[in-house]
Write a protein that holds these residues in place. Sequence first.
Motif, PDB file in Angstrom:
ATOM      1  N   VAL A  40      43.383  38.607  24.932  1.00  0.00           N
ATOM      2  CA  VAL A  40      42.721  37.733  23.966  1.00  0.00           C
ATOM      3  C   VAL A  40      42.132  36.526  24.689  1.00  0.00           C
ATOM      4  CG1 VAL A  40      43.036  36.258  21.926  1.00  0.00           C
ATOM      5  CG2 VAL A  40      44.190  38.478  22.063  1.00  0.00           C
ATOM      6  N   ILE A  41      42.981  35.847  25.479  1.00  0.00           N
ATOM      7  CA  ILE A  41      42.544  34.670  26.232  1.00  0.00           C
ATOM      8  C   ILE A  41      42.119  35.067  27.648  1.00  0.00           C
ATOM      9  CG2 ILE A  41      43.264  32.448  27.194  1.00  0.00           C
ATOM     10  CD1 ILE A  41      45.291  32.259  24.854  1.00  0.00           C
ATOM     11  N   ASN A  42      42.916  35.915  28.266  1.00  0.00           N
ATOM     12  CA  ASN A  42      42.641  36.339  29.644  1.00  0.00           C
ATOM     13  C   ASN A  42      42.598  37.852  29.726  1.00  0.00           C
ATOM     14  OD1 ASN A  42      45.718  35.581  29.351  1.00  0.00           O
ATOM     15  ND2 ASN A  42      45.629  37.238  30.856  1.00  0.00           N
ATOM     16  N   GLU A  43      41.991  38.334  30.813  1.00  0.00           N
ATOM     17  CA  GLU A  43      41.909  39.772  31.055  1.00  0.00           C
ATOM     18  C   GLU A  43      43.324  40.348  31.089  1.00  0.00           C
ATOM     19  OE1 GLU A  43      39.098  41.382  31.116  1.00  0.00           O
ATOM     20  OE2 GLU A  43      37.694  39.720  31.354  1.00  0.00           O
ATOM     21  N   ASP A  44      43.481  41.555  30.577  1.00  0.00           N
ATOM     22  CA  ASP A  44      44.771  42.221  30.574  1.00  0.00           C
ATOM     23  C   ASP A  44      44.797  43.235  31.706  1.00  0.00           C
ATOM     24  OD1 ASP A  44      47.302  42.929  29.826  1.00  0.00           O
ATOM     25  OD2 ASP A  44      46.748  43.746  27.868  1.00  0.00           O
ATOM     26  N   SER A  45      45.994  43.696  32.054  1.00  0.00           N
ATOM     27  CA  SER A  45      46.145  44.703  33.096  1.00  0.00           C
ATOM     28  C   SER A  45      47.377  45.539  32.809  1.00  0.00           C
ATOM     29  CB  SER A  45      46.293  44.037  34.462  1.00  0.00           C
ATOM     30  OG  SER A  45      46.686  44.986  35.438  1.00  0.00           O
ATOM     31  N   ASP A  46      47.241  46.855  32.879  1.00  0.00           N
ATOM     32  CA  ASP A  46      48.396  47.728  32.718  1.00  0.00           C
ATOM     33  C   ASP A  46      49.398  47.515  33.849  1.00  0.00           C
ATOM     34  OD1 ASP A  46      47.456  48.807  30.356  1.00  0.00           O
ATOM     35  OD2 ASP A  46      46.473  50.496  31.349  1.00  0.00           O
ATOM     36  N   ALA A  47      48.956  46.912  34.942  1.00  0.00           N
ATOM     37  CA  ALA A  47      49.830  46.602  36.077  1.00  0.00           C
ATOM     38  C   ALA A  47      50.430  45.201  35.945  1.00  0.00           C
ATOM     39  CB  ALA A  47      49.053  46.732  37.387  1.00  0.00           C
ATOM     40  N   TYR A  48      50.195  44.536  34.820  1.00  0.00           N
ATOM     41  CA  TYR A  48      50.701  43.194  34.533  1.00  0.00           C
ATOM     42  C   TYR A  48      49.926  42.119  35.294  1.00  0.00           C
ATOM     43  CZ  TYR A  48      54.506  45.595  32.250  1.00  0.00           C
ATOM     44  OH  TYR A  48      55.209  46.417  31.418  1.00  0.00           O
ATOM     45  N   ILE A  49      49.880  40.944  34.685  1.00  0.00           N
ATOM     46  CA  ILE A  49      49.293  39.770  35.319  1.00  0.00           C
ATOM     47  C   ILE A  49      50.460  39.090  36.036  1.00  0.00           C
ATOM     48  CG2 ILE A  49      47.988  37.641  34.938  1.00  0.00           C
ATOM     49  CD1 ILE A  49      46.542  40.265  34.050  1.00  0.00           C
ATOM     50  N   LYS A  50      50.480  39.173  37.358  1.00  0.00           N
ATOM     51  CA  LYS A  50      51.657  38.768  38.134  1.00  0.00           C
ATOM     52  C   LYS A  50      51.486  37.474  38.911  1.00  0.00           C
ATOM     53  CE  LYS A  50      51.541  42.810  40.188  1.00  0.00           C
ATOM     54  NZ  LYS A  50      50.400  43.364  39.455  1.00  0.00           N
ATOM     55  N   SER A  51      50.280  36.887  38.886  1.00  0.00           N
ATOM     56  CA  SER A  51      50.045  35.666  39.653  1.00  0.00           C
ATOM     57  C   SER A  51      48.944  34.855  38.984  1.00  0.00           C
ATOM     58  CB  SER A  51      49.630  36.007  41.088  1.00  0.00           C
ATOM     59  OG  SER A  51      48.345  36.603  41.088  1.00  0.00           O
ATOM     60  N   VAL A  52      48.851  33.602  39.377  1.00  0.00           N
ATOM     61  CA  VAL A  52      47.781  32.755  38.859  1.00  0.00           C
ATOM     62  C   VAL A  52      46.422  33.328  39.257  1.00  0.00           C
ATOM     63  CG1 VAL A  52      46.776  30.435  38.926  1.00  0.00           C
ATOM     64  CG2 VAL A  52      49.246  30.708  38.829  1.00  0.00           C
ATOM     65  N   GLN A  53      46.340  33.925  40.439  1.00  0.00           N
ATOM     66  CA  GLN A  53      45.078  34.510  40.897  1.00  0.00           C
ATOM     67  C   GLN A  53      44.654  35.685  40.015  1.00  0.00           C
ATOM     68  OE1 GLN A  53      47.755  33.870  42.981  1.00  0.00           O
ATOM     69  NE2 GLN A  53      46.836  31.950  43.705  1.00  0.00           N
ATOM     70  N   GLU A  54      45.618  36.410  39.461  1.00  0.00           N
ATOM     71  CA  GLU A  54      45.317  37.554  38.587  1.00  0.00           C
ATOM     72  C   GLU A  54      45.032  37.118  37.153  1.00  0.00           C
ATOM     73  OE1 GLU A  54      48.514  40.407  38.842  1.00  0.00           O
ATOM     74  OE2 GLU A  54      48.240  40.678  40.998  1.00  0.00           O
ATOM     75  N   TRP A  55      45.348  35.864  36.833  1.00  0.00           N
ATOM     76  CA  TRP A  55      45.126  35.349  35.482  1.00  0.00           C
ATOM     77  C   TRP A  55      43.664  34.911  35.378  1.00  0.00           C
ATOM     78  CZ3 TRP A  55      43.470  31.206  32.722  1.00  0.00           C
ATOM     79  CH2 TRP A  55      43.786  31.205  31.361  1.00  0.00           C
ATOM     80  N   ILE A  56      42.829  35.782  34.798  1.00  0.00           N
ATOM     81  CA  ILE A  56      41.381  35.559  34.747  1.00  0.00           C
ATOM     82  C   ILE A  56      40.948  35.440  33.284  1.00  0.00           C
ATOM     83  CG2 ILE A  56      39.123  36.536  35.315  1.00  0.00           C
ATOM     84  CD1 ILE A  56      40.667  38.114  37.568  1.00  0.00           C
ATOM     85  N   PRO A  57      40.427  34.280  32.884  1.00  0.00           N
ATOM     86  CA  PRO A  57      40.000  34.116  31.495  1.00  0.00           C
ATOM     87  C   PRO A  57      38.883  35.093  31.111  1.00  0.00           C
ATOM     88  CG  PRO A  57      40.082  31.995  32.619  1.00  0.00           C
ATOM     89  CD  PRO A  57      40.233  33.053  33.667  1.00  0.00           C
ATOM     90  N   ILE A  58      38.949  35.576  29.895  1.00  0.00           N
ATOM     91  CA  ILE A  58      37.864  36.381  29.330  1.00  0.00           C
ATOM     92  C   ILE A  58      36.693  35.422  29.104  1.00  0.00           C
ATOM     93  CG2 ILE A  58      37.131  37.644  27.267  1.00  0.00           C
ATOM     94  CD1 ILE A  58      40.061  38.661  27.066  1.00  0.00           C
ATOM     95  N   PRO A  59      35.478  35.819  29.468  1.00  0.00           N
ATOM     96  CA  PRO A  59      34.336  34.915  29.271  1.00  0.00           C
ATOM     97  C   PRO A  59      34.267  34.383  27.833  1.00  0.00           C
ATOM     98  CG  PRO A  59      33.664  36.804  30.581  1.00  0.00           C
ATOM     99  CD  PRO A  59      35.075  37.077  30.115  1.00  0.00           C
ATOM    100  N   GLY A  60      34.145  33.065  27.728  1.00  0.00           N
ATOM    101  CA  GLY A  60      34.031  32.407  26.429  1.00  0.00           C
ATOM    102  C   GLY A  60      35.348  31.992  25.806  1.00  0.00           C
ATOM    103  N   SER A  61      36.485  32.501  26.317  1.00  0.00           N
ATOM    104  CA  SER A  61      37.761  32.215  25.651  1.00  0.00           C
ATOM    105  C   SER A  61      38.211  30.772  25.839  1.00  0.00           C
ATOM    106  CB  SER A  61      38.852  33.180  26.122  1.00  0.00           C
ATOM    107  OG  SER A  61      39.184  32.960  27.472  1.00  0.00           O
TER     108      SER A  61
END
Length: 177
Positions: free
Chosen positions: A11-32
Amino acid sequence: MKLVILDRDGVINEDSDAYIKSVQEWIPIPGSIDAIAQLSKAGWTVAVATNQSGIARGYYDLATLDAMHARLRMLVAEQGGEVGLIVYCPHGPDAGCDCRKPRPGMLKAIAAHYHADLAGLWFVGDSMGDLEAALAVDSQPVLVKTGKGPKTLAKAVPEGTLIFDDLAAVARALIHT
């Protein structure tokens, strides 16, 4: 008080079936980020309720989760907005807790924090568990077509679910009503 509750991943950030495991992997969805800032500036309190079973699975620790949420708060603040209470369920799917969506524990915790009534309040998510959690407390289920949204939409979503392309569309609807 105008309160809206958001799921995080998908909803806010991109999701991953491998989980968001770091700040670097936490990527906002455009516009969120802008959507949250716009809601905040329009007088809405924006809270977040997120399942984070990656903690129970040992994929990341609480300090990493806190760093992701600090980044979210910083990005929204840079746009002139504010993120309210963020609650998370650190348990795995088989823990039997009341906080893991589709159970409504996190939504109840947010309502208690703000002394708010959950009836009719919008809970924005991308999964069936999000929609079911909203229904469990008589909140308005809102589905976005980001993250797992398209897969969820392919199923029979609960009657009365509001459907939007993304969080930016949700923000526009709430601000202009």
